[in-house]
Write an enzyme that holds these catalytic residues in place. Structure first.
Site, PDB file in Angstrom:
ATOM      1  N   LEU A 177       6.401  -8.263   7.951  1.00 25.64           N
ATOM      2  CA  LEU A 177       6.082  -6.890   8.345  1.00 25.64           C
ATOM      3  C   LEU A 177       7.109  -6.470   9.388  1.00 25.64           C
ATOM      4  O   LEU A 177       7.541  -7.293  10.203  1.00 25.64           O
ATOM      5  CB  LEU A 177       4.672  -6.797   8.945  1.00 25.64           C
ATOM      6  CG  LEU A 177       3.474  -7.014   8.004  1.00 25.64           C
ATOM      7  CD1 LEU A 177       2.182  -7.028   8.818  1.00 25.64           C
ATOM      8  CD2 LEU A 177       3.407  -5.934   6.935  1.00 25.64           C
ATOM      9  N   ASP A 178       7.480  -5.209   9.383  1.00 26.32           N
ATOM     10  CA  ASP A 178       8.413  -4.707  10.386  1.00 26.32           C
ATOM     11  C   ASP A 178       7.838  -4.907  11.790  1.00 26.32           C
ATOM     12  O   ASP A 178       6.614  -4.854  11.983  1.00 26.32           O
ATOM     13  CB  ASP A 178       8.677  -3.212  10.173  1.00 26.32           C
ATOM     14  CG  ASP A 178       9.317  -2.915   8.824  1.00 26.32           C
ATOM     15  OD1 ASP A 178       9.919  -3.832   8.238  1.00 26.32           O
ATOM     16  OD2 ASP A 178       9.210  -1.755   8.372  1.00 26.32           O
ATOM     17  N   ARG A 179       8.710  -5.101  12.749  1.00 23.64           N
ATOM     18  CA  ARG A 179       8.276  -5.367  14.124  1.00 23.64           C
ATOM     19  C   ARG A 179       7.327  -4.290  14.680  1.00 23.64           C
ATOM     20  O   ARG A 179       6.337  -4.629  15.331  1.00 23.64           O
ATOM     21  CB  ARG A 179       9.497  -5.529  15.031  1.00 23.64           C
ATOM     22  CG  ARG A 179       9.119  -5.943  16.444  1.00 23.64           C
ATOM     23  CD  ARG A 179      10.289  -6.498  17.225  1.00 23.64           C
ATOM     24  NE  ARG A 179       9.821  -7.138  18.449  1.00 23.64           N
ATOM     25  CZ  ARG A 179      10.563  -7.877  19.240  1.00 23.64           C
ATOM     26  NH1 ARG A 179      11.834  -8.094  18.940  1.00 23.64           N
ATOM     27  NH2 ARG A 179      10.055  -8.431  20.334  1.00 23.64           N
TER      28      ARG A 179
END
Length: 230
Positions: free
Chosen positions: A66-68
């Protein structure tokens, strides 16, 4: 879904001998990167080592990312066999991923399927959506529906059909609906925590060894916007 553990702010949604499912917080990185910040994968390893008093190194396979600035469900494999089988199911799109997103602008339709062709720019770590196929583009598809109207925003439920780089962020921006807090994709101001209002809400997958169909749901972060949706 009941949180099994919240030790050191690690929210564990499910664990067995083969997989561990956690609720990623905004700002956590899944694997180590050039920032040098401690990745979530290491936090989970330490949790397993401590809980089960394991000697030596703990095996943990990263199944997906997942993106940060995004929160929500993340699955790790506890054995190489589980990792191999889970990788195959994600590759073959056998799992169902549902996200929640908060946008300021009302989408053109109450519900719709978006199909774009995404190109990636590694220099600034962004993707761009094109209506028609262009060189080096990848076809990307998702479905959304408006499921709640807030005072100043709209809450969308999104079913992801493909798993491209920044796909949801990029495709929603392409229809004039950047996600709240997402400066990289056109929202006008950042969130206080540096995150964006995109949450991996639900995941349906087949257990890598028992073949049982499992459904996981991750609680949203606690803020005034998410709390008004629950």
């Amino acid at each position: 879904m009941k949180i099994l553990s919240n030790k050191d702010n690690l929210q564990v949604l499910h664990e067995d001998n083969h997989i561990i499912v956690v609720n990623k917080r905004v700002g956590d990185i899944v694997q180590g990167d050039k920032t040098g910040d401690k990745p979530l994968s290491e936090v989970v390893k330490e949790y397993i080592k401590d809980k089960y008093d394991k000697p030596g190194n703990v095996y943990l396979g990263v199944v997906h990312r997942l993106d940060r600035p995004t929160s929500g469900i993340l699955v790790f494999a506890r054995t190489s066999k589980a990792l191999s089988r889970l990788n195959e199911t994600f590759k073959n799109k056998e799992n169902q991923k549902t996200y929640w997103a908060v946008v300021k602008n009302r989408p053109p339709k109450e519900c719709d399927t978006l199909i774009h062709y995404l190109t990636r720019n590694p220099k600034n770590n962004t993707s761009k959506a094109h209506i028609k196929e262009v060189p080096n583009s990848k076809k990307s598809s998702l479905s959304y529906k408006i499921f709640k109207k807030l005072d100043n925003y709209f809450a969308l439920e999104i079913d992801l059909h493909t798993g491209r780089h920044h796909q949801i962020r990029c495709q929603l921006t392409a229809i004039g609906c950047p996600i709240k807090g997402d400066l990289k994709y056109g929202f006008n101001r950042s969130n206080a925590d540096g995150g964006i209002h995109l949450h991996a809400r639900k995941l349906v997958l087949q257990h890598p060894t028992t073949k049982e169909k499992l459904t996981f749901t991750a609680p949203t972060p606690s803020d005034s916007i998410w709390n008004s949706i629950k």
